[in-house]
Structures are given as C-alpha cells and as structure tokens.
Scaffold this motif. Structure first.
Motif, mmCIF file in Angstrom:
data_model
loop_
_atom_site.group_PDB
_atom_site.id
_atom_site.type_symbol
_atom_site.label_atom_id
_atom_site.label_comp_id
_atom_site.label_asym_id
_atom_site.label_seq_id
_atom_site.Cartn_x
_atom_site.Cartn_y
_atom_site.Cartn_z
ATOM 1 N N THR A 178 0.829 -1.204 0.000
ATOM 2 C CA THR A 178 0.000 0.000 0.000
ATOM 3 C C THR A 178 0.866 1.258 0.000
ATOM 4 O OG1 THR A 178 -0.254 0.099 2.415
ATOM 5 C CG2 THR A 178 -1.915 -1.161 1.171
ATOM 6 N N ASP A 179 2.113 1.154 0.453
ATOM 7 C CA ASP A 179 3.028 2.299 0.401
ATOM 8 C C ASP A 179 3.303 2.740 -1.034
ATOM 9 O OD1 ASP A 179 3.227 2.563 3.114
ATOM 10 O OD2 ASP A 179 5.242 1.708 3.283
ATOM 11 N N ASP A 180 3.021 1.894 -2.007
ATOM 12 C CA ASP A 180 3.160 2.290 -3.413
ATOM 13 C C ASP A 180 1.991 3.158 -3.873
ATOM 14 O OD1 ASP A 180 5.597 1.045 -3.788
ATOM 15 O OD2 ASP A 180 4.717 -0.797 -4.593
ATOM 16 N N PHE A 181 0.989 3.328 -3.013
ATOM 17 C CA PHE A 181 -0.186 4.134 -3.329
ATOM 18 C C PHE A 181 -0.314 5.328 -2.383
ATOM 19 C CE2 PHE A 181 -0.830 -0.019 -5.024
ATOM 20 C CZ PHE A 181 -1.427 0.202 -6.245
ATOM 21 N N ALA A 182 0.137 5.172 -1.150
ATOM 22 C CA ALA A 182 0.021 6.216 -0.131
ATOM 23 C C ALA A 182 1.152 7.237 -0.267
ATOM 24 C CB ALA A 182 0.071 5.571 1.264
ATOM 25 N N LEU A 227 -4.221 7.679 3.651
ATOM 26 C CA LEU A 227 -5.218 6.599 3.583
ATOM 27 C C LEU A 227 -6.258 6.729 2.464
ATOM 28 C CD1 LEU A 227 -5.844 6.065 7.395
ATOM 29 C CD2 LEU A 227 -4.641 4.550 5.842
ATOM 30 N N ASP A 228 -6.393 7.860 1.847
ATOM 31 C CA ASP A 228 -7.468 8.047 0.863
ATOM 32 C C ASP A 228 -7.063 7.702 -0.569
ATOM 33 O OD1 ASP A 228 -9.327 8.750 2.754
ATOM 34 O OD2 ASP A 228 -8.892 10.889 2.618
ATOM 35 N N TRP A 229 -6.057 6.907 -0.744
ATOM 36 C CA TRP A 229 -5.544 6.470 -2.048
ATOM 37 C C TRP A 229 -6.235 5.196 -2.527
ATOM 38 C CZ3 TRP A 229 -4.591 1.697 -0.728
ATOM 39 C CH2 TRP A 229 -4.253 1.449 0.615
ATOM 40 N N TYR A 230 -7.053 4.615 -1.707
ATOM 41 C CA TYR A 230 -7.553 3.256 -1.938
ATOM 42 C C TYR A 230 -8.265 3.016 -3.274
ATOM 43 C CZ TYR A 230 -12.193 4.787 -0.531
ATOM 44 O OH TYR A 230 -13.396 5.424 -0.459
ATOM 45 N N TRP A 245 8.499 7.892 -2.810
ATOM 46 C CA TRP A 245 8.484 8.736 -1.616
ATOM 47 C C TRP A 245 9.579 9.799 -1.654
ATOM 48 C CZ3 TRP A 245 5.191 8.286 2.768
ATOM 49 C CH2 TRP A 245 4.183 7.326 2.601
ATOM 50 N N GLU A 246 10.690 9.505 -2.289
ATOM 51 C CA GLU A 246 11.773 10.492 -2.364
ATOM 52 C C GLU A 246 11.463 11.587 -3.375
ATOM 53 O OE1 GLU A 246 15.672 8.794 -2.741
ATOM 54 O OE2 GLU A 246 15.201 7.220 -1.294
ATOM 55 N N LEU A 247 10.904 11.222 -4.519
ATOM 56 C CA LEU A 247 10.563 12.211 -5.543
ATOM 57 C C LEU A 247 9.250 12.926 -5.248
ATOM 58 C CD1 LEU A 247 11.453 10.255 -8.822
ATOM 59 C CD2 LEU A 247 12.757 12.098 -7.731
ATOM 60 N N GLY A 248 8.375 12.269 -4.487
ATOM 61 C CA GLY A 248 7.066 12.845 -4.204
ATOM 62 C C GLY A 248 6.130 12.798 -5.392
ATOM 63 N N ALA A 249 6.312 11.780 -6.248
ATOM 64 C CA ALA A 249 5.489 11.646 -7.452
ATOM 65 C C ALA A 249 5.415 10.177 -7.857
ATOM 66 C CB ALA A 249 6.095 12.469 -8.583
ATOM 67 N N LEU A 250 4.484 9.879 -8.774
ATOM 68 C CA LEU A 250 4.392 8.525 -9.299
ATOM 69 C C LEU A 250 5.582 8.244 -10.207
ATOM 70 C CD1 LEU A 250 0.601 8.278 -10.233
ATOM 71 C CD2 LEU A 250 1.741 7.459 -8.158
ATOM 72 N N ARG A 251 6.122 7.046 -10.119
ATOM 73 C CA ARG A 251 7.205 6.644 -11.012
ATOM 74 C C ARG A 251 6.653 6.438 -12.422
ATOM 75 N NH1 ARG A 251 9.089 1.941 -7.262
ATOM 76 N NH2 ARG A 251 9.626 3.157 -5.428
ATOM 77 N N SER A 302 -4.951 -2.300 4.351
ATOM 78 C CA SER A 302 -5.075 -3.260 3.247
ATOM 79 C C SER A 302 -6.287 -4.178 3.381
ATOM 80 C CB SER A 302 -3.799 -4.093 3.116
ATOM 81 O OG SER A 302 -3.561 -4.832 4.294
ATOM 82 N N SER A 303 -6.926 -4.193 4.556
ATOM 83 C CA SER A 303 -8.137 -5.001 4.709
ATOM 84 C C SER A 303 -9.382 -4.128 4.861
ATOM 85 C CB SER A 303 -8.001 -5.950 5.905
ATOM 86 O OG SER A 303 -8.005 -5.224 7.133
ATOM 87 N N ARG A 304 -9.294 -2.902 4.403
ATOM 88 C CA ARG A 304 -10.419 -1.956 4.530
ATOM 89 C C ARG A 304 -11.675 -2.506 3.856
ATOM 90 N NH1 ARG A 304 -9.734 3.381 2.723
ATOM 91 N NH2 ARG A 304 -7.534 3.340 3.241
ATOM 92 N N GLU A 305 -12.815 -1.967 4.250
ATOM 93 C CA GLU A 305 -14.109 -2.428 3.740
ATOM 94 C C GLU A 305 -14.172 -2.422 2.216
ATOM 95 O OE1 GLU A 305 -16.784 -3.842 5.171
ATOM 96 O OE2 GLU A 305 -15.701 -3.804 7.074
#
Length: 162
Positions: free
Chosen positions: A34-38, A44-47, A71-77, A96-99
């Motif tokens: 999930t760190d690849d989305f957060a 948490l609102d990346w889901y 996380w270092e660049l602050g952008a999507l790869r 990762s187990s959210r509703e």
C-alpha cells in the motif's frame, strides 16, 4: 477469481512487511505494498487506485498494472509495476483489509504491536526528523482503526513484536 488475495494489515511499524515477506516465501506469492499508493500527504485516501488498478483486474483474471508512488521524488514513477494473476497475491500495508477491499480478499491478517514499539521502529527507519509526520500518520491510522475495526474483522491476529 483464481487469485486469492491475502491482506496483511496493521498500523505503521507493526511488522506487516516482515510478516508479508515470510508469507510470500511460503506461498510463492507476489506482494503489492500500500506504500506504493500512499504518501505523507495522502496516508489513507488512495484506496480507489489500488482497488481499480490491482484488485479489480486480478478478480477478472487479468494482469494488474500500476505506477508506484516514489516517496523520495514525491510523485508517481514512470515505470509501472505489473502483477500477474497467480494462486496467491499479498496486499500488505496500512488499511489493506479496509471495507472497500473486502469483496476481493480471501483472507486478512491484522498485525498487532504496541504504539511505542511502532513509533520507535518508524523513527529508526525514517529518522527522528520524521516525528511530526509519524504523529500525523498515526492519528490518521487511529481514525481508520476506530471506523473499520480491522482487527475485529481479521481472519487472524498476529503479534508483531516477535
């Protein structure tokens, strides 16, 4: 759906990644973090991205493709990660187990670890200068835990201090 998705949930610093790595070795499974989305700004609102780009395609026996957050660049790869349908795929990380994910999950694990241990692990990893970020992040996690009770809904609860 031929891919069984296992969620390894728990708050930051609880030991989720360590547990997921051990389980992935046993199951010969790939891991989606999930760190690849957060991000620090969107803890948490990346889901919807993970649901739409990973869980939905896997549920339809299609390859999943997503651009991870750097996380270092602050952008999507630029280069996407591809996850192929398989017997097992692990989704590891906070919420990762959210509703919103439950219709796609075959099994969920909650990793329980005392707050002070989690904070120390996080600061050891990210540096003492990240203390304010960690305080904010933990507050967001507390809201998620109160709202969704992931430990109470988990198929298994494990001790993250071991």
């Amino acid at each position: 759906m031929s891919t069984r998705v296992v969620a390894i949930d728990g708050p930051g610093g609880s030991g989720k990644s360590t547990f997921a790595d051990l389980l992935a070795d046993r199951l010969d499974a790939s891991i989606v973090h999930t760190d690849d989305f957060a991000s620090w700004d969107v803890p948490l609102d990346w889901y919807p991205r993970l649901r739409d780009e990973v869980l939905v395609p896997l549920s339809e026996n299609r390859s999943a493709r997503f651009r991870p957050f750097d996380w270092e660049l602050g952008a999507l790869r630029d280069v996407p990660i591809v996850v192929e349908p398989a017997e097992f795929v692990i989704v590891e990380g906070v919420s990762s187990s959210r509703e919103a994910f439950r219709p796609y999950l075959s099994f969920s694990v909650w990793v329980e670890t005392p707050r002070e241990v989690r904070l120390r692990r996080g600061l050891d990893r990210d540096g003492e200068e990240a203390a304010d970020f960690w305080a904010s992040w933990m507050a967001e996690e507390d809201v998620y835990v109160r709202r969704e009770d992931p430990a109470g809904k988990a198929d298994m609860v494990v001790d993250g201090t071991r």
